[in-house]
Design a protein around this motif. Structure first.
Motif, short mmCIF file in Angstrom:
data_model
loop_
_atom_site.label_atom_id
_atom_site.label_comp_id
_atom_site.label_asym_id
_atom_site.label_seq_id
_atom_site.Cartn_x
_atom_site.Cartn_y
_atom_site.Cartn_z
N GLY A 28 0.81 -1.21 0.00
CA GLY A 28 0.00 0.00 0.00
C GLY A 28 0.84 1.26 0.00
O GLY A 28 2.04 1.23 -0.29
N PRO A 29 0.25 2.40 0.34
CA PRO A 29 0.94 3.69 0.24
C PRO A 29 1.96 3.96 1.34
O PRO A 29 2.73 4.91 1.23
N ALA A 30 1.96 3.17 2.40
CA ALA A 30 2.87 3.44 3.52
C ALA A 30 4.33 3.31 3.10
O ALA A 30 4.70 2.41 2.34
N THR A 31 5.17 4.21 3.60
CA THR A 31 6.61 4.11 3.36
C THR A 31 7.19 3.00 4.23
O THR A 31 6.54 2.49 5.13
N ARG A 32 8.45 2.67 3.98
CA ARG A 32 9.12 1.66 4.82
C ARG A 32 9.17 2.13 6.27
O ARG A 32 8.98 1.32 7.20
N GLU A 33 9.45 3.42 6.47
CA GLU A 33 9.54 3.94 7.83
C GLU A 33 8.20 3.83 8.55
O GLU A 33 8.14 3.44 9.72
N ALA A 34 7.12 4.17 7.86
CA ALA A 34 5.79 4.07 8.45
C ALA A 34 5.43 2.62 8.74
O ALA A 34 4.83 2.31 9.78
N LEU A 35 5.81 1.72 7.83
CA LEU A 35 5.55 0.30 8.05
C LEU A 35 6.27 -0.19 9.30
O LEU A 35 5.70 -0.89 10.13
N ARG A 36 7.54 0.17 9.43
CA ARG A 36 8.32 -0.26 10.59
C ARG A 36 7.65 0.23 11.89
O ARG A 36 7.52 -0.53 12.86
N GLU A 37 7.23 1.48 11.89
CA GLU A 37 6.58 2.04 13.08
C GLU A 37 5.29 1.29 13.41
O GLU A 37 5.02 0.95 14.57
N ASN A 38 4.48 1.00 12.38
CA ASN A 38 3.22 0.30 12.60
C ASN A 38 3.44 -1.14 13.06
O ASN A 38 2.67 -1.67 13.87
N LEU A 39 4.48 -1.79 12.54
CA LEU A 39 4.77 -3.16 12.98
C LEU A 39 5.26 -3.19 14.42
O LEU A 39 4.95 -4.14 15.17
N HIS A 40 6.02 -2.18 14.83
CA HIS A 40 6.41 -2.09 16.25
C HIS A 40 5.16 -1.94 17.13
O HIS A 40 5.06 -2.57 18.20
N PHE A 41 4.23 -1.13 16.67
CA PHE A 41 2.99 -0.96 17.42
C PHE A 41 2.22 -2.27 17.49
O PHE A 41 1.67 -2.64 18.54
N LEU A 42 2.21 -3.02 16.36
CA LEU A 42 1.54 -4.32 16.34
C LEU A 42 2.21 -5.29 17.30
O LEU A 42 1.53 -6.03 18.04
N ALA A 43 3.54 -5.32 17.30
CA ALA A 43 4.27 -6.22 18.20
C ALA A 43 3.90 -5.95 19.66
O ALA A 43 3.70 -6.89 20.45
#
Length: 455
Positions: A430-445
């Motif tokens: 999707g439109p999320a950048t790699r940095e945004a993805l990393r942040e969201n995955l940390h939140f998911l973890a």
């Protein structure tokens, strides 16, 4: 310089606005071309019998609209029709995170090449606004055949159709080969889009038991004998949601069962173009039984709403045309022209290669962040199939992540055989950048930690 004056100022608006409107209208009609010099303000005021300041204000208004530009000592010049190349925020905010989206190209050179394709579409715009063939022109089908050859498929052109997206194609095929109440087989955990289409046709969907290599041939054989289905649906490469790819040996076993029972296969090869070395489509082992759908949503872009479809026989292709005409009329000629141009000039392959590389990079980010979480993934998949820790419910995680830009889908949407497990599909594209993805995955973890649900 030209002796331009407005044809009329009787618009009911203030005169300065009416003059600015007239400039815009004459640019649209071609009367004013790019680079033409407008009359000096005093001369136009005298010709119209109005105050000089009104013309001055009109030119300023036209400049604010982007239609003219003024240079001290030189005059005011027409800028012609200007189409903004700035992204429209209202467009960029439109992303359906419930879908398994590919990562979006960010490379400026690739994006420039993509935009150049629109020049070809623009040059043929009037022709492309007509009703046209329900399955694409010969040029479009030749381009489709070229694209399909990357999967080792070189069917007769009479069997190839450009169709209006995988969903519409599935619907058109099911409309041909089933009636309400009929049974269709699929994976135990399968693509929800097919479940929705089958449900609309009031079909009985039966899930086939799976192992780590896909559906079990013996379970398929037994289900065919028990239920007398009309077809089998499979998403065999980077399957949505499990990311499983059926290996070649299992594909040959499945093809043998289909041949033994003369059962049709709907092969949804949406992700087959992404890996560098994907197993050959099942259609190559059972061509006369397979409806092969090479959707472009995952390997180029979902907004195109196109698929390249191979029918089992030329006669089947003819009936597919009639079904598409009844349900969708035709695929978009605008999209077809753009994709054909992209295939011919190599841009489509550039997009595909970007998606492959970027998906691998995002899988690497997930592996770095989700170190204490069990999930199934594949190098070029857009998603993960996540097993939730004991004591953590899928509905709770989805609710906790609702404000994050990370696409989550619970197992309920995918499960056909048995009860849904505590699993989630996590989209990395999707439109999320790699940095945004990393942040969201940390939140998911953090959200997956059992203690986060306490208190």
């Amino acid at each position: 310089m030209i002796d331009w004056i407005p044809d009329t100022l009787d618009s009911g608006k203030p005169r300065y606005q009416a003059i600015a409107d007239a400039i815009a209208g004459d640019i649209r009609s071609g009367k004013l071309a790019d680079g033409m010099r407008l009359p000096p303000q005093r001369r136009l005021a005298a010709a119209l019998g109005i105050d000089f300041t009104t013309v001055s204000r009109a030119y300023a208004e036209a400049q604010a609209r982007g239609h003219v530009e003024s240079h001290v000592g030189r005059g005011t010049f027409v800028k012609g029709r200007v189409v903004s190349d700035r992204p429209d925020p209202s467009r960029s905010n439109e992303a359906d995170l419930s879908m398994n989206m590919p990562p979006e190209p960010q490379d400026p050179e690739l994006r420039r090449r993509m935009q150049e394709g629109l020049g070809y579409v623009s040059a043929n715009l009037i022709d492309l606004l007509r009703y046209q063939s329900a399955t694409g022109s010969e040029r479009d089908r030749v381009a489709a055949s070229s694209w399909l050859s990357m999967r080792g498929m070189v069917p007769a052109l009479e069997r190839v159709a450009v169709t209006p997206g995988a969903h519409a194609t599935m619907a058109a095929i099911l409309a041909l080969i089933t009636r309400p109440g009929d049974t269709v087989l699929c994976e135990a955990i399968t693509y929800p889009g097919f479940r929705n289409v089958a449900g609309r046709f009031r079909l009985n969907l039966i899930g086939i038991e799976m192992d780590g290599s896909g559906i079990l041939p013996e379970a398929l054989d037994a289900a065919i004998r028990e239920h007398g289905p009309k077809a089998l649906y499979l998403n065999p490469t980077l399957q949505n949601p499990t990311t499983l790819t059926i290996p070649e040996a299992r594909r040959l076993e499945i093809a043998a069962v289909l041949r033994r029972h003369e059962l049709m296969l709907i092969e949804d090869d949406a992700y087959g173009f992404i890996p560098a070395k994907a197993p050959a489509p099942i259609a190559l082992s059972a061509p006369d039984l397979t409806w092969h759908i090479g959707g472009l949503a995952k390997c180029i872009g979902a907004g195109l709403r196109l698929a390249f479809t191979i029918a089992p026989t030329p006669r089947c292709a003819y009936h597919l045309v009639q079904s598409i005409r009844a349900l969708s009329v035709m695929p978009s000629p605008l999209s077809m022209a753009l994709v054909t141009q992209w295939i011919e000039d190599g841009t489509a392959d550039g997009i595909r290669r970007f998606i492959r590389a970027e998906s691998a990079a995002r899988q690497a980010i997930a592996a770095e962040v989700l170190t204490h979480v069990r999930y199934r993934a594949a190098e070029n998949a857009f998603n993960l199939w996540l097993d939730l820790p004991d004591g953590v419910g899928r509905a709770d995680v989805v609710a906790r992540m609702a404000r994050r830009q990370l696409g989550l889908m619970p197992s309920d949407a995918f499960t056909v055989l048995g009860s849904p497990g505590e699993q989630l599909r996590v989209c990395l594209g999707g439109p999320a950048t790699r940095e945004a993805l990393r942040e969201n995955l940390h939140f998911l973890a953090n959200a997956l930690a059992p203690h986060s649900f306490m208190g």
